[in-house]
Scaffold this motif. Structure first.
Motif, PDB file in Angstrom:
ATOM      1  N   LEU A  38      41.244  36.516  40.339  1.00 18.33           N
ATOM      2  CA  LEU A  38      41.514  36.769  41.756  1.00 18.33           C
ATOM      3  C   LEU A  38      42.754  36.035  42.243  1.00 18.33           C
ATOM      4  CD1 LEU A  38      37.902  36.659  43.252  1.00 18.33           C
ATOM      5  CD2 LEU A  38      39.307  38.666  42.809  1.00 18.33           C
ATOM      6  N   TYR A  39      42.881  34.747  41.875  1.00 20.97           N
ATOM      7  CA  TYR A  39      44.002  33.974  42.386  1.00 20.97           C
ATOM      8  C   TYR A  39      45.299  34.251  41.634  1.00 20.97           C
ATOM      9  CZ  TYR A  39      40.810  31.647  45.486  1.00 20.97           C
ATOM     10  OH  TYR A  39      39.892  31.397  46.481  1.00 20.97           O
ATOM     11  N   PRO A  49      48.001  38.750  47.287  1.00 22.29           N
ATOM     12  CA  PRO A  49      46.980  38.606  48.337  1.00 22.29           C
ATOM     13  C   PRO A  49      46.415  39.933  48.826  1.00 22.29           C
ATOM     14  CG  PRO A  49      48.796  37.094  48.737  1.00 22.29           C
ATOM     15  CD  PRO A  49      49.211  37.953  47.586  1.00 22.29           C
ATOM     16  N   PHE A  84      43.402  40.946  46.805  1.00 18.91           N
ATOM     17  CA  PHE A  84      42.363  39.937  46.593  1.00 18.91           C
ATOM     18  C   PHE A  84      41.005  40.400  47.096  1.00 18.91           C
ATOM     19  CE2 PHE A  84      39.813  36.284  47.706  1.00 18.91           C
ATOM     20  CZ  PHE A  84      40.032  35.385  46.677  1.00 18.91           C
ATOM     21  N   ARG A 114      37.716  41.015  44.875  1.00 18.61           N
ATOM     22  CA  ARG A 114      36.621  40.038  45.020  1.00 18.61           C
ATOM     23  C   ARG A 114      35.307  40.741  45.335  1.00 18.61           C
ATOM     24  NH1 ARG A 114      36.670  36.962  50.436  1.00 18.61           N
ATOM     25  NH2 ARG A 114      36.030  39.087  50.979  1.00 18.61           N
ATOM     26  N   ARG A 134      40.621  34.365  50.385  1.00 20.43           N
ATOM     27  CA  ARG A 134      41.920  34.964  50.088  1.00 20.43           C
ATOM     28  C   ARG A 134      43.035  33.943  50.338  1.00 20.43           C
ATOM     29  NH1 ARG A 134      44.536  40.333  53.023  1.00 20.43           N
ATOM     30  NH2 ARG A 134      46.716  39.722  52.766  1.00 20.43           N
ATOM     31  N   TRP A 150      49.467  31.494  47.521  1.00 20.93           N
ATOM     32  CA  TRP A 150      49.653  32.456  46.416  1.00 20.93           C
ATOM     33  C   TRP A 150      50.926  32.143  45.645  1.00 20.93           C
ATOM     34  CZ3 TRP A 150      53.356  36.718  46.519  1.00 20.93           C
ATOM     35  CH2 TRP A 150      53.299  37.505  45.374  1.00 20.93           C
ATOM     36  N   SER A 173      43.733  28.337  47.979  1.00 24.29           N
ATOM     37  CA  SER A 173      43.631  29.362  49.019  1.00 24.29           C
ATOM     38  C   SER A 173      44.430  28.959  50.253  1.00 24.29           C
ATOM     39  CB  SER A 173      42.168  29.582  49.413  1.00 24.29           C
ATOM     40  OG  SER A 173      41.598  28.393  49.930  1.00 24.29           O
TER      41      SER A 173
END
Length: 257
Positions: free
Chosen positions: A10-11, A15, A18, A22, A46, A52, A147
């Motif tokens: 996810l990371y 963004p 995301f 997720r 997020r 990011w 985040s």
């Protein structure tokens, strides 16, 4: 599926992708019967644009990440022992390195299809300062799962450095000072070398891109020439058929049955 694997995935995403990813992973975990994992995944937040970009820098430039963390370790040791002049010298190096890495993060974000505002880039710089100043913050940044951007703790600011009292000239340099100075210089040399390698790679990539565009232009020209030749061939065939018909008609007129 486990939480670490999902978080890493996810990371590493832009963004904009995301939330949907997720939610999809949480739903997969729930369907697999792991409601606890699904709930943990749902709680992942997020990242902001700055977080990011800072994560992207960790993932794309692991060597620069290592060098910055080593410089932070040396500076924290120096912060305990060095005089004001040496602290200011190291602070100047710190600003140069973090500014260069912040620009690099912005370039990486743009190449990944994102955009960093000036405020977001300042937040990336603050995150890098925090990673230098605090060991725990450095580990959090190096995990690549921020985040939110980080903030440097009080006591590691330029104002604190500027107000540090000078050490008496008669006192010889401490071993910790010498080691910290050497480590900082080593980290700076290695970072400059990596930046040179990156610039060379970018130049080569640009040359390769220009060669690719040239080949595409040549292919397009050849295709156009082929199309024109095929049209001329079809036209010639049409003329030949018309000539054959005219010749047959002429023969019929010359030799009526």
């Amino acid at each position: 599926m486990d939480l670490d694997a999902v978080a890493d995935e996810l990371y590493g995403l832009p963004p904009g992708e995301f939330t949907a990813t997720r939610d999809a992973r949480a739903q997969q975990a729930r369907k697999a019967g792991d409601r606890e994992l699904a709930e943990h995944i749902r709680k992942l937040r997020r990242p902001t644009a700055a977080a990011w970009a800072a994560n992207l820098l960790v993932r794309e430039e692991p060597e620069e990440t290592r060098l910055l963390l080593e410089l932070g370790e040396a500076m924290r040791g120096a912060h305990r022992d060095l005089d004001g002049g040496q602290l200011r010298e190291l602070s100047a190096r710190q600003r140069q390195i973090t500014a260069a890495l912040a620009r690099q993060a912005r370039e990486l974000a743009e190449r990944a299809g994102g955009h960093l505002s000036d405020d977001a880039q300042r937040e990336v710089t603050e995150t890098l300062h925090a990673a230098l100043a605090d060991e725990e913050a450095g580990r959090a940044w190096a995990a690549g799962r921020l985040s939110r951007p980080l903030a440097a703790p009080v006591g590691f600011t330029e104002e604190a450095v500027a107000s540090a009292p000078p050490r008496r000239a008669a006192k010889p340099p401490a071993k910790a000072e010498t080691k910290a100075r050497e480590e900082a210089r080593k980290a700076e040399r290695e970072l400059k070398a990596r930046e040179e390698e990156q610039r060379a790679a970018q130049d080569e990539a640009e040359r390769a891109e220009e060669r690719r565009r040239q080949v595409e232009r040549e292919v397009a020209e050849l295709r156009e020439r082929l199309r024109q030749a095929e049209e001329e061939q079809r036209a010639a065939r049409d003329r030949l058929r018309r000539a054959d018909r005219a010749l047959a008609q002429a023969r019929n007129h010359a030799n009526p049955t």
